[in-house]
Design a protein around this motif. Structure first.
Motif, PDB file in Angstrom:
ATOM      1  N   LEU A   1      40.797  33.336  47.344  1.00  0.00           N
ATOM      2  CA  LEU A   1      39.960  32.730  47.736  1.00  0.00           C
ATOM      3  C   LEU A   1      39.438  33.617  49.034  1.00  0.00           C
ATOM      4  O   LEU A   1      38.033  33.700  49.258  1.00  0.00           O
ATOM      5  CB  LEU A   1      40.343  31.352  48.328  1.00  0.00           C
ATOM      6  CG  LEU A   1      40.472  30.506  47.289  1.00  0.00           C
ATOM      7  CD1 LEU A   1      41.025  28.991  47.986  1.00  0.00           C
ATOM      8  CD2 LEU A   1      39.009  30.039  46.473  1.00  0.00           C
ATOM      9  N   GLY A   2      40.483  34.245  49.656  1.00  0.00           N
ATOM     10  CA  GLY A   2      40.222  35.264  50.829  1.00  0.00           C
ATOM     11  C   GLY A   2      39.185  36.211  50.651  1.00  0.00           C
ATOM     12  O   GLY A   2      38.149  36.492  51.190  1.00  0.00           O
ATOM     13  N   ASN A   3      39.262  37.031  49.483  1.00  0.00           N
ATOM     14  CA  ASN A   3      38.751  38.182  48.928  1.00  0.00           C
ATOM     15  C   ASN A   3      37.244  37.782  48.428  1.00  0.00           C
ATOM     16  O   ASN A   3      36.265  38.406  48.587  1.00  0.00           O
ATOM     17  CB  ASN A   3      39.260  38.964  47.790  1.00  0.00           C
ATOM     18  CG  ASN A   3      39.983  39.936  48.165  1.00  0.00           C
ATOM     19  OD1 ASN A   3      40.395  40.139  49.386  1.00  0.00           O
ATOM     20  ND2 ASN A   3      40.507  41.006  47.516  1.00  0.00           N
TER      21      ASN A   3
ATOM     22  N   ALA B   1      32.497  45.659  49.016  1.00  0.00           N
ATOM     23  CA  ALA B   1      32.135  45.242  47.598  1.00  0.00           C
ATOM     24  C   ALA B   1      30.947  44.575  47.304  1.00  0.00           C
ATOM     25  O   ALA B   1      30.108  44.574  46.431  1.00  0.00           O
ATOM     26  CB  ALA B   1      33.302  44.752  46.651  1.00  0.00           C
ATOM     27  N   GLY B   2      30.779  43.637  48.216  1.00  0.00           N
ATOM     28  CA  GLY B   2      29.862  42.766  48.215  1.00  0.00           C
ATOM     29  C   GLY B   2      28.561  43.217  48.927  1.00  0.00           C
ATOM     30  O   GLY B   2      27.381  43.219  48.200  1.00  0.00           O
TER      31      GLY B   2
ATOM     32  N   GLN C   1      31.512  37.457  49.465  1.00  0.00           N
ATOM     33  CA  GLN C   1      30.295  36.572  49.535  1.00  0.00           C
ATOM     34  C   GLN C   1      29.488  37.030  50.897  1.00  0.00           C
ATOM     35  O   GLN C   1      28.351  36.850  50.999  1.00  0.00           O
ATOM     36  CB  GLN C   1      30.659  35.060  49.471  1.00  0.00           C
ATOM     37  CG  GLN C   1      31.047  34.575  48.076  1.00  0.00           C
ATOM     38  CD  GLN C   1      29.660  34.741  47.155  1.00  0.00           C
ATOM     39  OE1 GLN C   1      29.785  35.431  46.191  1.00  0.00           O
ATOM     40  NE2 GLN C   1      28.540  33.940  47.447  1.00  0.00           N
ATOM     41  N   VAL C   2      30.371  37.204  51.823  1.00  0.00           N
ATOM     42  CA  VAL C   2      29.604  37.327  53.244  1.00  0.00           C
ATOM     43  C   VAL C   2      29.143  38.789  53.118  1.00  0.00           C
ATOM     44  O   VAL C   2      27.913  38.902  53.343  1.00  0.00           O
ATOM     45  CB  VAL C   2      30.685  37.739  54.416  1.00  0.00           C
ATOM     46  CG1 VAL C   2      30.357  38.052  55.637  1.00  0.00           C
ATOM     47  CG2 VAL C   2      31.231  36.232  54.589  1.00  0.00           C
ATOM     48  N   GLY C   3      29.710  39.819  52.203  1.00  0.00           N
ATOM     49  CA  GLY C   3      29.253  41.149  52.166  1.00  0.00           C
ATOM     50  C   GLY C   3      27.855  41.098  51.240  1.00  0.00           C
ATOM     51  O   GLY C   3      26.815  41.724  51.484  1.00  0.00           O
ATOM     52  N   HIS C   4      27.862  40.139  50.268  1.00  0.00           N
ATOM     53  CA  HIS C   4      26.819  40.146  49.280  1.00  0.00           C
ATOM     54  C   HIS C   4      25.661  39.542  49.988  1.00  0.00           C
ATOM     55  O   HIS C   4      24.654  39.744  49.702  1.00  0.00           O
ATOM     56  CB  HIS C   4      27.244  39.098  48.068  1.00  0.00           C
ATOM     57  CG  HIS C   4      26.295  38.994  47.086  1.00  0.00           C
ATOM     58  ND1 HIS C   4      25.891  40.219  46.114  1.00  0.00           N
ATOM     59  CD2 HIS C   4      25.681  37.933  46.616  1.00  0.00           C
ATOM     60  CE1 HIS C   4      25.058  39.813  45.242  1.00  0.00           C
ATOM     61  NE2 HIS C   4      24.775  38.473  45.520  1.00  0.00           N
TER      62      HIS C   4
ATOM     63  N   PHE D   1      34.283  41.894  39.986  1.00  0.00           N
ATOM     64  CA  PHE D   1      35.044  41.994  41.016  1.00  0.00           C
ATOM     65  C   PHE D   1      36.029  40.554  40.840  1.00  0.00           C
ATOM     66  O   PHE D   1      37.257  40.865  41.472  1.00  0.00           O
ATOM     67  CB  PHE D   1      33.921  41.407  42.228  1.00  0.00           C
ATOM     68  CG  PHE D   1      34.860  40.947  43.432  1.00  0.00           C
ATOM     69  CD1 PHE D   1      35.090  41.952  44.466  1.00  0.00           C
ATOM     70  CD2 PHE D   1      34.836  39.443  43.941  1.00  0.00           C
ATOM     71  CE1 PHE D   1      35.890  41.575  45.503  1.00  0.00           C
ATOM     72  CE2 PHE D   1      35.762  39.185  45.093  1.00  0.00           C
ATOM     73  CZ  PHE D   1      36.061  40.330  45.911  1.00  0.00           C
ATOM     74  N   GLN D   2      35.765  39.615  40.423  1.00  0.00           N
ATOM     75  CA  GLN D   2      36.806  38.434  40.367  1.00  0.00           C
ATOM     76  C   GLN D   2      37.935  38.970  39.363  1.00  0.00           C
ATOM     77  O   GLN D   2      38.941  38.229  39.778  1.00  0.00           O
ATOM     78  CB  GLN D   2      36.130  37.160  39.928  1.00  0.00           C
ATOM     79  CG  GLN D   2      35.172  36.625  40.714  1.00  0.00           C
ATOM     80  CD  GLN D   2      36.137  35.877  42.217  1.00  0.00           C
ATOM     81  OE1 GLN D   2      37.087  36.248  42.371  1.00  0.00           O
ATOM     82  NE2 GLN D   2      35.451  35.413  42.935  1.00  0.00           N
TER      83      GLN D   2
END
Length: 214
Positions: free
Chosen positions: A79-81, A140-141, A86-89, A150-151
């Motif tokens: 969940l952390g990653n 990565a995002g 998501q923030v980066g994306h 990624f997942q």
């Protein structure tokens, strides 16, 4: 607040007190620490490797359930990653579509290409490298790494990292000489993980430079 951070940063000294005081709630506390280190780019200094190793040692002593702990922390790490990605994306499209003086778009495009080719290995290996494991999913995002790819590597890295260190702690964490020199051992372990990763990047850079000069 400063005292709380001291308790967290010196988890190896205070985990026994936490278990005695908070009982089952300690599982949630440890999960939040792992989530914070992997999911929030402003908290890369939180303990990860040492926390897992010590938690494994407490599992061997019967104060924690190592299987339950491993499952909870694996979920927290995934969940952390995911949040970090998501923030980066969310930021990524703005970075690529607008001009920012403090960002090199060419470098970001190269990063995107790198994650397309080596993103999986980067996500897994970064789990074992403090600081890198905090920023790798964010980058990565930003770079637009494929979500499913990624997942997959996110989950794989979390399982190997969490299960591996808890298992090591379970079998070796209560050995006196290891307990006395835990910080040194963790640093050696980090160095052992970092050398191949950094060496691979440098080798690739040198090879590309030679190819460009010919």
């Amino acid at each position: 607040m400063a005292e709380l951070f001291q308790l967290i940063l010196h988890i190896d000294e205070y985990l026994g007190i936490w278990v005695a005081q908070y009982g089952a709630w300690v599982y949630l506390i440890l999960a939040l620490i792992i989530f914070g280190e992997t999911g929030l780019v402003v908290l890369p200094f939180l303990p990860g490797d040492s926390l897992l190793f010590i938690a494994g040692a407490f599992g061997a002593s019967g104060m924690l359930d190592p299987v339950l702990l491993g499952g909870i922390l694996i979920v927290a790490a995934i969940l952390g990653n995911t949040v970090n990605y998501q923030v980066g994306h969310f930021i990524g499209p703005k970075v690529f579509s607008r001009d920012y003086r403090f960002l090199d778009r060419k470098a970001l495009l190269k990063t995107h290409a790198f994650y397309e080719k080596h993103g999986g290995k980067t996500i897994v290996l970064s789990r074992f490298l403090p600081l890198f494991r905090t920023f790798a999913p964010f980058v990565a995002g930003v770079a637009g790494m494929r979500w499913l790819t990624f997942q997959f590597y996110n989950a794989l890295g979390a399982v190997v990292w969490i299960a591996g260190l808890i298992t090591l702690g379970y079998f070796f964490g209560n050995v006196p000489i290891i307990k006395e020199h835990l910080n040194t051992i963790v640093l050696i372990g980090v160095g052992a993980a970092a050398v191949p990763a950094v060496g691979g990047v440098l080798w690739k850079l040198l090879r590309n430079r030679k190819a460009g000069s010919t």
